[in-house]
Design an enzyme around this catalytic site. Sequence first.
Site, mmCIF file in Angstrom:
data_model
loop_
_atom_site.group_PDB
_atom_site.id
_atom_site.type_symbol
_atom_site.label_atom_id
_atom_site.label_comp_id
_atom_site.label_asym_id
_atom_site.label_seq_id
_atom_site.Cartn_x
_atom_site.Cartn_y
_atom_site.Cartn_z
ATOM 1 N N ARG A 49 6.491 -17.074 0.500
ATOM 2 C CA ARG A 49 7.665 -16.290 0.881
ATOM 3 C C ARG A 49 8.297 -15.784 -0.403
ATOM 4 N NH1 ARG A 49 10.246 -18.749 -2.267
ATOM 5 N NH2 ARG A 49 12.051 -17.624 -1.480
ATOM 6 N N GLY A 50 9.346 -14.955 -0.239
ATOM 7 C CA GLY A 50 9.912 -14.289 -1.412
ATOM 8 C C GLY A 50 9.256 -12.918 -1.529
ATOM 9 N N ALA A 51 10.088 -11.873 -1.636
ATOM 10 C CA ALA A 51 9.567 -10.507 -1.502
ATOM 11 C C ALA A 51 8.390 -10.186 -2.438
ATOM 12 C CB ALA A 51 10.712 -9.514 -1.687
ATOM 13 N N ASP A 242 15.442 -8.691 -1.044
ATOM 14 C CA ASP A 242 14.251 -8.325 -0.267
ATOM 15 C C ASP A 242 14.098 -6.823 -0.141
ATOM 16 O OD1 ASP A 242 14.743 -11.221 0.583
ATOM 17 O OD2 ASP A 242 12.730 -10.722 1.283
ATOM 18 N N ASN A 252 19.216 -9.568 1.425
ATOM 19 C CA ASN A 252 18.680 -10.806 0.849
ATOM 20 C C ASN A 252 18.902 -11.927 1.861
ATOM 21 O OD1 ASN A 252 17.418 -12.191 -1.408
ATOM 22 N ND2 ASN A 252 19.372 -13.227 -1.682
ATOM 23 N N LYS A 253 18.439 -13.091 1.537
ATOM 24 C CA LYS A 253 18.490 -14.250 2.436
ATOM 25 C C LYS A 253 19.859 -14.393 3.105
ATOM 26 C CE LYS A 253 15.910 -16.383 3.462
ATOM 27 N NZ LYS A 253 15.222 -16.096 4.762
HETATM 28 O O1 MRU Z 1 12.662 -15.816 3.830
HETATM 29 P P1 MRU Z 1 12.290 -15.787 2.382
HETATM 30 O O2 MRU Z 1 12.204 -17.142 1.759
HETATM 31 O O3 MRU Z 1 11.064 -14.952 2.139
HETATM 32 O O4 MRU Z 1 13.506 -15.037 1.677
HETATM 33 C C1 MRU Z 1 13.437 -14.859 0.292
HETATM 34 C C2 MRU Z 1 14.656 -14.273 -0.288
HETATM 35 O O5 MRU Z 1 15.589 -13.925 0.390
HETATM 36 C C3 MRU Z 1 14.638 -14.036 -1.768
HETATM 37 O O6 MRU Z 1 15.914 -14.157 -2.296
HETATM 38 C C4 MRU Z 1 14.103 -12.623 -2.045
HETATM 39 O O7 MRU Z 1 12.889 -12.403 -1.399
HETATM 40 C C5 MRU Z 1 13.945 -12.372 -3.494
HETATM 41 S S1 MRU Z 1 12.583 -13.242 -4.168
HETATM 42 C C6 MRU Z 1 12.419 -12.837 -5.803
#
Ligand code: MRU
Length: 359
Positions: A49-51, A242, A252-253
């Site tokens: 996970r994480g963009a 994201d 973002n999250k």
């Molecule tokens: O649901 P996730 O864990 O994929 O969400 C991730 C986030 O919100 C991060 O802050 C975002 O992707 C930036 S990662 C460098």
Amino acid sequence: MSGDSWFTVRWEDEAVALIDQRLLPSEERYLHLRDVEAVALAIEDLVVRGAPAIGCTAALGLALAARTSTADTPEALIADVDVAARRLARTRPTAVNLFWALDRMRTWLANAAAGGASAQVLRDDMLVEATELVDEDIEICRKLGAAGASLVPDNARILTHCNAGALATGGYGTALGVVRAAVEAGRRVSVLADETRPFLQGARLTAWELDRDRIPVEVITDNMAAHFMGTGEVDLVIVGADRVAANGDVANKIGTYGLALLADAHQLPFYVAAPCSTIDPDTPDGGAIPIEERGREEVADFGARPVVPDGVAVRHPAFDVTPAHLVSAIVTERGVARAPFGASLAAMLRPACGSSAGS
Ligand code: MRU
């Protein structure tokens, strides 16, 4: 950070290899995925996970699709890769890096095929292109970190949300990349990591990777942020993204918007760190960003334990949108953009004059 002792995503043993983030911090286990459906499920289930990490995984997933395809013409290979790209595009809607990576790989394949390469050469070279994309992501995070380090004073107490670290990218991280770069520049910093209900990316992942790097970190529950800002124990907030809309609104999250409001109320800087691949010039503002709705169980259960009565509904938007006016600056690999973001982000995305967008 990731590298010698652990990694987030890489090509290994003819497979897409991922650390299983669902198991951290209790267990460090790697999965080796050998078909596109397994890669798609891994993205959906938050193994990765994480963009930016999702983008890297999708690129390797398309290389996997090409390598496992039995097509013997470039046209047939492109058709097989297109099917895989459509499946991967259905995994998670908010992180624009997913679509950016799929587009980049498909464009590369179309151009290479138009150049006359055979199906076999395309298969081999597509893997090279995908691994380059992952390596570039790490390099971009390092540049972004260096650009953002100047925003972090000595002895800074930094609040972050979710995980925007090495685990969320090819390596090094965006928000945590800025933290790492500040540490490498000799600054003493400490991090308050929001636990980040419901998947606990802050408690499980941010704490794990910062602790591995011996960067001081303390975990707080999400509802403690206002308290620590009020007691003067936070100097700045830095988060990842994201998707950043053309006007600077930031998805973002879930919980990020609340933090931005709190930072504003306490007159604290609220920084967003994201690579240019997270900026989406085709999305005019935050209202046009698709927000992923995830399933009931992540909210209704705490680990294996139900915390919501059977039959009671829950809501679960996985992201929220922070309006641009609450964002102090957006840090990318090309510099630091400030308001008005419409102009500064557009300048950043123009290759020839990207570096002039910094402040
Ligand atoms: O649901 P996730 O864990 O994929 O969400 C991730 C986030 O919100 C991060 O802050 C975002 O992707 C930036 S990662 C460098």
